[in-house]
Design a protein around this motif. Structure first.
Motif, PDB file in Angstrom:
ATOM      1  N   ALA A 150      42.712  65.276  14.313  1.00  0.00           N
ATOM      2  CA  ALA A 150      41.660  64.955  13.346  1.00  0.00           C
ATOM      3  C   ALA A 150      41.298  66.183  12.531  1.00  0.00           C
ATOM      4  CB  ALA A 150      40.437  64.425  14.083  1.00  0.00           C
ATOM      5  N   MET A 151      41.305  67.303  13.200  1.00  0.00           N
ATOM      6  CA  MET A 151      40.910  68.560  12.575  1.00  0.00           C
ATOM      7  C   MET A 151      41.933  68.985  11.530  1.00  0.00           C
ATOM      8  SD  MET A 151      38.534  71.050  13.663  1.00  0.00           S
ATOM      9  CE  MET A 151      38.498  71.102  15.417  1.00  0.00           C
ATOM     10  N   LEU A 152      43.214  68.764  11.823  1.00  0.00           N
ATOM     11  CA  LEU A 152      44.271  69.293  10.964  1.00  0.00           C
ATOM     12  C   LEU A 152      44.725  68.304   9.893  1.00  0.00           C
ATOM     13  CD1 LEU A 152      46.326  71.004  13.793  1.00  0.00           C
ATOM     14  CD2 LEU A 152      44.758  72.083  12.183  1.00  0.00           C
ATOM     15  N   ARG A 153      44.340  67.040  10.078  1.00  0.00           N
ATOM     16  CA  ARG A 153      44.756  66.025   9.120  1.00  0.00           C
ATOM     17  C   ARG A 153      44.003  66.251   7.797  1.00  0.00           C
ATOM     18  NH1 ARG A 153      42.958  61.182  11.611  1.00  0.00           N
ATOM     19  NH2 ARG A 153      44.628  61.390  13.124  1.00  0.00           N
ATOM     20  N   GLU A 154      44.707  66.133   6.669  1.00  0.00           N
ATOM     21  CA  GLU A 154      44.027  66.310   5.376  1.00  0.00           C
ATOM     22  C   GLU A 154      43.230  65.067   5.040  1.00  0.00           C
ATOM     23  OE1 GLU A 154      43.033  68.419   3.205  1.00  0.00           O
ATOM     24  OE2 GLU A 154      43.891  70.014   4.421  1.00  0.00           O
TER      25      GLU A 154
END
Lengths: 310, 659
Positions: free
Chosen positions: B655-659
């Motif tokens: 979730a953190m790394l998804r754009e």
């Protein structure tokens, strides 16, 4: 066996006694001393007091030469040379900026072979590979008291000698690391190994007057007097030193001391290597005793030191 | 591979974004964060508010949970160390399991460390999204409960240990007090008078010692040592070593005949080696228990050729050479570590002569010289020749506040006891000269500065501001070299006696024990508190409390206060019938565990062990502090922390790394 040895300028000029006795003593221990090719002055105290990096060039160049000749250890006897080489070595090893800049200076050195006149350049960076040891350290850690005792030829019969450390051998202690700075044993243990009795006294680490002897001779006179008096009061028959400057202040200055402190009777000052050489059986003529202002001949008397081994 | 935590698709998550006044809102666009999450899968409700932790803020959370039937909430605010408990409690009031609460830290990890509003806002959104993913996988958890053994162990019988023992016993709980020496009393019993009132140390301490020995709820074990402790808070098993005293304390009537005939003379520890005792000895007249002890290190009678003189004269037949070291076990619920301190050694101070000069003494030795029960009967005489010293130099900060060679910290009590020493010396030798070298005079304490002023003004003690560089002997005088930093001049003082205000250091001989107890220590070896301000008497290891100088240098009032505080904390613990422990521990999935044991070596709390029969790791959930070290190390995924599973962590990362 061969060992790299950095004598330093003073040992080639004013105090050859230290140089000569060192060589003779080490020969008796089957160690051949080799001087690094083309060595220069270490820079005495100055490379360390100045922030400028160029001052480190001289000692680092000497160390690099030792490394390039295949040496991993270099010994010195002069406390000043020792301090300069050891601290310069540490600076290059631990301070990346100094390492980078000193090597930048030294990279373009040109060395001329004295025989072929051939020029070489393009030196490899010096990274502190060589270990700098004082001869006392070398004798303690690499030779060891048992091996020295095996080679002893004369019995010094417990001659009461006061070890004088002075300043440079022990401090700054985190950099020098020869021994605990306030209750050192290295010099005492050495003296006892060669057959002397080490005299404990309060002023063994106090200043001899150092370079103040040039600018304020009276202050140096008092400083060295207090050292000498303390050793005498503790029962010493002689004081042993490692450093040519200590030797100058404690030995040559005694004339001036006697003028100021009229009741001071004088005490001979010797290099630790003279005691070592003598105990190892070196001839009296090879100890350089002519350089002493206060006659020390009496200490090296065949009569009191009988041959114990053949 | 990993144990799947099921993501609940139909979970209803609420998001509450806090402004924290301007702390967050000035850098992060909080409204935009709340807005951005509105449409995020799983989020049913999203809002922002100025202070979420305020009463109206909490009420809003409670009302919203009820109104919107939320299954989980996220509070995007400050660090969870601050308000996680607050919001868990709010959730509980709303009927939601407290472990369905997630704190998204957008203050310490975002607004406080960034300045670019747009980027900080984007970061906040990502942080919050990651917590939504975690919240969707959170499970309802119940706190772990365990019984409490309402009995305390005190290690150390100095003033701190005595005070803690008395207080806990007075709370109505049983106490076991273990002291390794033959008598209780610690260092305080060796002191002469105490600052700033100059009351006799023994006179104020011995009543407490008697009280401890007579208290019906205190089991006093002198000449015993704690060998090891196992178990966990509320349920410790303590293995105690009983050292052979070779004298039956119930029979010894203190007639002293044994001492008279004993041929072995040894330095007396109580008098700091300034006098001698026999191998069979009573440490000091008021020793508790009042019994002789035979010191096996020096007794001849225990060696093959027996001397046996003491046994021959003992009418009571109290002496028994065949006593052996024995071990036994006790069960306790809490442990107070009151192991005290030692003084920095003379050998370490080569510049002050090391151990060379008899007339350079440390503070405790001088206490004995001043003490009426001391080797000189309270007359100030110097050790070397027994003459009255006419000039005494006191050196403060000996081995303290020295970053170069010795201990960097301040030993705290030396300024005051040096003033006391100098004062008591002047009272006994009015024509003597007392000189004190100091770096600063630190007199923080009730009546302390007035006491120091009295030393300077009434007793005419000369205070020189500067350090002493060297002490050496010339003739029969000691020469002290120092500097007066107020005039910038070098100072040389001749002295008959020098008293070093020696640094206080960790107690010798208890470091191994502390390691075994897994009680953490600071870099100087003093026992570390759980929080330097807010939890000063607790160890990080649950169930261990600290009192006195084991924790660091302190004076008597402070040691007593800390001991009472530790006792109060033990009382808190014992007031509960069962202990509650966070359920976010790391259990073992037996089916996945290969029994490799890596997690056991990783666990800093000793919570994990190997079940030899089943060949899998087992966890003692009470000991597990949920640090996650084992979960990270486990190669098979068998160690999954509750509400912090691998699946949750990876979902958060995605979730953190998804754009």
């Amino acid at each position: 066996m061969k060992l790299h040895y950095y004598p330093g300028c003073t040992l080639k000029e004013k105090t050859t006694a230290l140089d000569v006795s060192t060589r003779e003593a080490m020969r008796r221990l089957d160690i051949e001393l080799v001087e690094p090719e083309g060595w220069t002055c270490c820079g005495a105290e100055y490379p360390l007091t100045e922030e400028k990096i160029v001052g480190l060039a001289a000692p680092v160049r000497v160390l690099r030469q030792v490394r390039d000749e295949g040496g991993d250890v270099v010994v010195t006897t002069c406390s000043f040379c020792y301090a300069v080489l050891k601290r310069a070595n540490k600076a290059v090893r631990e301070d990346p900026l100094k390492h980078k800049r000193v090597n930048a200076y030294l990279r373009d050195d040109i060395q001329i072979n004295p025989l072929t006149k051939e020029k070489t350049t393009g030196f490899e960076d010096y990274n502190g590979e060589v270990k700098v040891l004082h001869l006392l350290e070398y004798l303690r850690d690499r030779v060891g008291p048992p091996r020295i005792r095996e080679h002893l030829k004369r019995d010094l019969k417990g001659l009461a000698v006061a070890p004088y450390y002075g300043c440079r051998l022990l401090r700054p202690h985190k950099e020098m690391g020869v021994d605990e700075p306030d209750s050192p044993r290295i010099f005492e243990d050495f003296l006892e190994t060669v057959g002397c009795a080490a005299v404990d006294y309060a002023f063994k680490q106090e200043c001899c007057g150092s370079y103040v002897s040039v600018s304020l001779p009276a202050a140096a006179t008092e400083a060295s007097y207090r050292v000498l008096r303390s050793a005498r009061m503790a029962g010493a028959k002689a004081i042993a030193v490692t450093c040519p400057l200590c030797f100058y202040n404690l030995d040559h200055r005694q004339e001036a001391i006697k003028e100021t402190f009229l009741d001071f009777p004088g005490i001979p000052v010797v290099f630790f290597t003279q005691l070592l050489a003598w105990a190892l059986g070196v001839d009296k003529e090879l100890l350089g005793l002519k350089e002493h202002a206060v006659p020390a001949d009496g200490l090296f008397d065949e009569g009191r030191g009988a041959e114990v081994r053949t | 591979m990993t144990a799947k935590t099921t993501k609940k698709k139909d979970k209803r998550i609420g998001l509450f974004v806090c402004h924290c006044g301007v702390n967050i809102a000035s850098v992060v666009d909080v409204e935009k964060v709340a807005e951005a999450l509105k449409e995020y899968p799983g989020v049913t409700f999203s809002t922002d508010y100025v202070y979420m932790c305020s009463d109206p803020g909490q009420q809003m959370i409670i009302d919203t949970i009820k109104e919107k039937h939320l299954d989980g909430i996220i509070v995007a605010a400050c660090s969870p160390t601050l308000h996680e408990k607050t919001f868990q409690e709010a959730a509980r009031l709303a009927g939601l399991n407290p472990y369905q609460i997630e704190i998204a830290n957008i203050r310490e990890q975002d607004s406080w460390v960034h300045t670019d509003r747009e980027k900080a806002t984007r970061k906040a959104v990502r942080i919050v999204k990651s917590h939504v993913e975690k919240a969707l996988r959170n499970e309802n958890l119940e706190p772990i409960k365990v019984d409490v053994k309402k009995r305390a162990l005190i290690i150390g019988g100095g003033i701190s240990g005595l005070q803690a023992a008395l207080d806990i016993a007075e709370h109505g709980y049983e106490v076991i007090l273990v002291e390794k020496n033959p008598s209780i009393g610690g260092k305080m019993i060796q002191l002469s008078e105490t600052f700033p009132t100059l009351d006799c140390s023994q006179c104020i301490l011995t009543p407490k010692m008697v009280e401890v020995s007579r208290h019906p709820r205190i089991k006093l074990l002198t000449y015993h040592e704690v060998d090891s402790i196992s178990g966990f808070v509320g349920n410790f098993k303590v293995r105690i070593k009983k050292k052979p005293r070779y004298v039956d304390e119930s029979l010894c009537n203190l007639c002293g005949e044994c001492e008279k005939v004993c041929p072995q003379i040894v330095p007396d520890e109580f008098n700091m080696g300034l006098s001698f005792r026999k191998a069979v000895y009573l440490p000091f007249p008021q020793a508790i228990p009042g019994t002789y002890t035979l010191d096996e290190a020096h007794c001849l009678g225990l060696s093959p050729v027996r001397c046996g003189k003491c046994k021959d004269v003992c009418d009571k037949m109290a002496i028994d050479y065949d006593m052996k070291e024995t071990f036994f076990e006790e069960e306790v619920g809490a442990v107070v570590v009151a192991t005290g301190y030692d003084l920095y050694t003379m050998q370490a101070l080569g510049e002050y002569g090391g151990e060379k000069y008899e007339d350079v003494v440390n503070g405790l030795e001088f206490e004995r010289i001043l003490s009426a029960s001391g080797p000189t009967g309270g007359v100030v005489l110097r050790p070397s020749d027994g003459k009255v010293p006419k000039s005494v130099v006191f050196v403060q900060c000996s081995g303290s506040r020295d970053t170069e060679k010795h201990n960097p910290y301040c030993s705290k009590i030396c300024c005051m006891y040096t003033a006391k020493h100098a004062m008591l010396y002047k009272h006994r030798v009015p024509d003597g000269q007392a000189t004190v070298f100091y770096i600063d005079v630190r007199t923080g304490g009730k009546g302390f500065d007035e006491f120091y002023q009295r030393a300077v003004e009434e007793d005419k003690i000369l205070y020189i501001r500067g350090k002493v560089s060297k002490i050496f002997k010339e003739g029969d005088k000691l020469v002290v070299w120092g500097v007066d930093t107020l005039t910038g001049k070098k100072v040389e003082v001749e002295a008959d006696l020098v008293v070093l205000a020696m640094a206080m250091v960790k107690a010798d001989g208890v470091q191994d024990l502390l390691k075994k107890l897994k009680v953490s220590t600071d870099i100087h070896g003093f026992v570390a508190e759980a929080h330097p301000k807010l939890r000063p008497v607790e160890s990080l290891n649950a169930g261990f409390y600290l009192a006195g100088c084991a924790h660091g240098p302190k004076d008597i009032p402070e040691a007593v206060a800390q001991a009472s505080a530790a006792a109060a904390k033990v009382g808190d613990l014992f007031a509960q019938n069962e202990l509650v422990h966070e359920p976010t521990v790391v259990p073992v999935n037996d089916e996945l565990c290969s029994g490799c044991g890596i997690c056991i070596t990783m666990c800093p709390y000793g919570a994990r062990s190997l079940d030899p029969e089943r060949g899998v790791a087992v966890v003692n959930e009470i000991l597990c502090e949920g640090c996650g070290a084992c979960a990270a190390a486990c190669p098979s995924g068998a160690a999954q922390q509750r509400n912090q599973t691998d699946d949750q962590i990876f979902s958060m990362l995605r979730a953190m790394l998804r754009e």
